[in-house]
Design an enzyme around this catalytic site. Structure first.
Site, PDB file in Angstrom:
ATOM      1  CE  LYS A  26      12.311  -9.646  13.689  1.00  0.00           C
ATOM      2  NZ  LYS A  26      11.605  -8.356  13.577  1.00  0.00           N
ATOM      3  CB  SER A  68       4.299  -6.976  13.431  1.00  0.00           C
ATOM      4  OG  SER A  68       4.786  -5.733  12.960  1.00  0.00           O
ATOM      5  CD  GLU A 101      21.272 -13.508  10.510  1.00  0.00           C
ATOM      6  OE1 GLU A 101      21.912 -14.559  10.717  1.00  0.00           O
ATOM      7  OE2 GLU A 101      20.073 -13.496  10.151  1.00  0.00           O
TER       8      GLU A 101
HETATM    9  C1  PLP Z   1      11.274  -7.688  12.353  1.00  0.00           C
HETATM   10  C2  PLP Z   1       9.969  -7.054  12.372  1.00  0.00           C
HETATM   11  C3  PLP Z   1       9.127  -7.070  11.235  1.00  0.00           C
HETATM   12  C4  PLP Z   1       9.528  -7.658   9.917  1.00  0.00           C
HETATM   13  O1  PLP Z   1       9.769  -9.025   9.920  1.00  0.00           O
HETATM   14  P1  PLP Z   1       8.783 -10.060   9.191  1.00  0.00           P
HETATM   15  O2  PLP Z   1       9.578 -11.321   9.183  1.00  0.00           O
HETATM   16  O3  PLP Z   1       8.490  -9.537   7.825  1.00  0.00           O
HETATM   17  O4  PLP Z   1       7.568 -10.149  10.022  1.00  0.00           O
HETATM   18  C5  PLP Z   1       7.870  -6.493  11.333  1.00  0.00           C
HETATM   19  N1  PLP Z   1       7.457  -5.917  12.467  1.00  0.00           N
HETATM   20  C6  PLP Z   1       8.237  -5.865  13.579  1.00  0.00           C
HETATM   21  C7  PLP Z   1       7.694  -5.190  14.795  1.00  0.00           C
HETATM   22  C8  PLP Z   1       9.516  -6.425  13.570  1.00  0.00           C
HETATM   23  O5  PLP Z   1      10.278  -6.361  14.657  1.00  0.00           O
END
Ligand code: PLP
Length: 414
Positions: free
Chosen positions: A101, A388, A123
């Site tokens: 993010k 992610s 938000e």
């Molecule tokens: C917020 C988040 C997501 C989901 O958000 P996307 O916009 O779909 O990428 C996925 N993995 C993590 C670790 C997150 O914090």
């Protein structure tokens, strides 16, 4: 023959169009009061995206502050345990603040700075976007107002503390169900009153144009790096890439640099407890076309076009729609959207802990769960998973509901 160089430029040039449409999806459905504010953001981004100064500054930030490039890692023990599919991870868990993010939050805050804004507004539900934006605001010396439902404030106490330590103002939202939807409404209203001094920073590839494009552009660093790194390591492209899909930002960042390559692409949606309404957040799999939150896409909606209730063990994935670019890639058949249940994600979570020494975010464990499924089918070849984020934020919840993984037996290595 695999090509080391970028092939996706033509795709990027075609989508979105000047009005922010990815095929028939996307657009900007906003109240008339905000039309000028969005025009200003559009023009600023168009200028800045071409500016060598902006691009160089973002490059420097990524390297020196975020710690990029994050590595690509070959999970040998896990691959051997499962069979013959070789599983690789793009380690966004090692990006500063622990997830992908920050890639778009640093870009959005840099844009705010160039536009002469004093404040960023957003938000947050689980608090992950709030923490990433608070981090970016502290870096740039911007004020930061994060709107959060009172229910979420109690549930996500550590992230509230993080935001406050980083200097953000966490504004409690006390109407309705006091969760994410109300927080979106409150943040949007605040933005309508403050757009001269502030910009609204959306947390995924959703919302009105130009956000789906901008956030995509900032996140493609993930796929650009991963594509080069994988090629350096192996001399070819992976056979498949996959990533989890909530709003769709980490996945689109991974996918777009591979769109023109002979690589299979899988977006993994959260199937939660099962396919019943309210038990999952698999928007692409079970949704239909409609307009919500300022853009046209595929969404989970009732007969009145209102968002349906969603659920996932991963709070970052429980969004009732998907970014418009995913809807396009789905219709084109370029990306296949598949699902993983809570239980499949939790097995993947513990497998990565025990076999590789990495505690993943539960969101990311959904993507890994799909790779595990592929490996169990005995397919040869390789799959590159976007990890992610890291799971530190999830450990208390996981221990309470699932224990520490002692009920799994991953010991029997082949
Ligand atoms: C917020 C988040 C997501 C989901 O958000 P996307 O916009 O779909 O990428 C996925 N993995 C993590 C670790 C997150 O914090």
């Amino acid at each position: 023959m695999a090509n080391k160089y970028r092939d996706y430029d033509n795709y990027i040039k075609e989508y979105p169009d000047a009005q922010g449409y990815f095929g028939k999806y996307g657009g900007a459905y906003i109240p008339p009061q905000l039309e000028n504010a969005f025009k200003e953001i559009n023009e600023a981004y168009a200028t800045i995206a071409q500016s060598a100064k902006f691009i160089n500054e973002l490059r420097r930030i990524r390297k020196e502050f975020q710690g990029r490039p994050t590595p690509v890692y070959h999970c040998e023990r896990m691959s051997n345990y499962l069979g013959q599919t070789q599983i690789y991870l793009k380690r966004e868990d090692l990006n500063h603040s622990g997830a992908h993010k920050l890639n778009h939050c640093m870009g959005e805050a840099l844009l705010a700075k160039y536009m002469g804004k004093k404040k960023v507004i957003a938000e947050t539900g689980a608090g992950q976007h709030g923490v990433a934006l608070a981090t970016a605001a502290a870096f740039f010396g911007l004020e930061c107002d994060i709107y959060m439902g009172e229910v979420d404030i109690v549930k996500q106490a550590p992230n509230v503390t993080r935001m406050k330590m980083l200097g953000a103002r966490v504004v409690p939202v006390g109407f309705g169900l006091r969760t994410l939807k109300e927080a979106v409404d409150a943040a949007f209203e605040a933005y309508m009153n403050e757009y001269e001094d502030a910009i609204y920073c959306i947390g995924s590839v959703v919302g009105p144009h130009p956000f789906p494009m901008m956030v995509r552009d900032f996140q493609t660093v993930v796929g650009i790096e991963a594509r080069e790194q994988f090629y350096e390591m192996t001399g070819h492209h992976p056979d498949a890439v996959c990533a989890c899909v909530g709003g769709g930002s980490n996945s689109i960042g991974m996918f777009v640099p591979f769109v023109a390559d002979p690589v299979e692409i899988y977006g993994v949606e959260p199937l939660g407890r099962g396919p019943k309404i309210g038990d999952h957040a698999a928007s692409m799999t079970y949704g239909s076309e409609g307009i919500m939150h300022g853009f046209n896409s595929i969404m989970l909606q009732d007969e009145q076009g209102q968002p349906q209730p969603v659920y996932s063990v991963a709070s970052g994935l429980d969004y009732p729609s998907v970014g418009p670019e995913h809807a396009l890639l789905h219709d084109k058949g370029r990306v296949k959207y598949v699902t993983a249940t809570d239980d499949e994600a939790m097995e993947a979570f513990f497998m990565l802990c025990r076999l590789e020494g990495i505690i993943p975010a539960i969101e990311s464990a959904h993507a890994l769960a799909y790779a595990i499924k592929v490996a169990r089918e005995g397919r040869p070849g390789s799959i590159l998973v976007n990890l992610s984020g890291r799971g530190d934020k999830d450990i208390d919840y996981v221990e309470e509901h699932y224990g520490c993984g002692d009920n799994y037996d991953f010991a029997k290595l082949r």
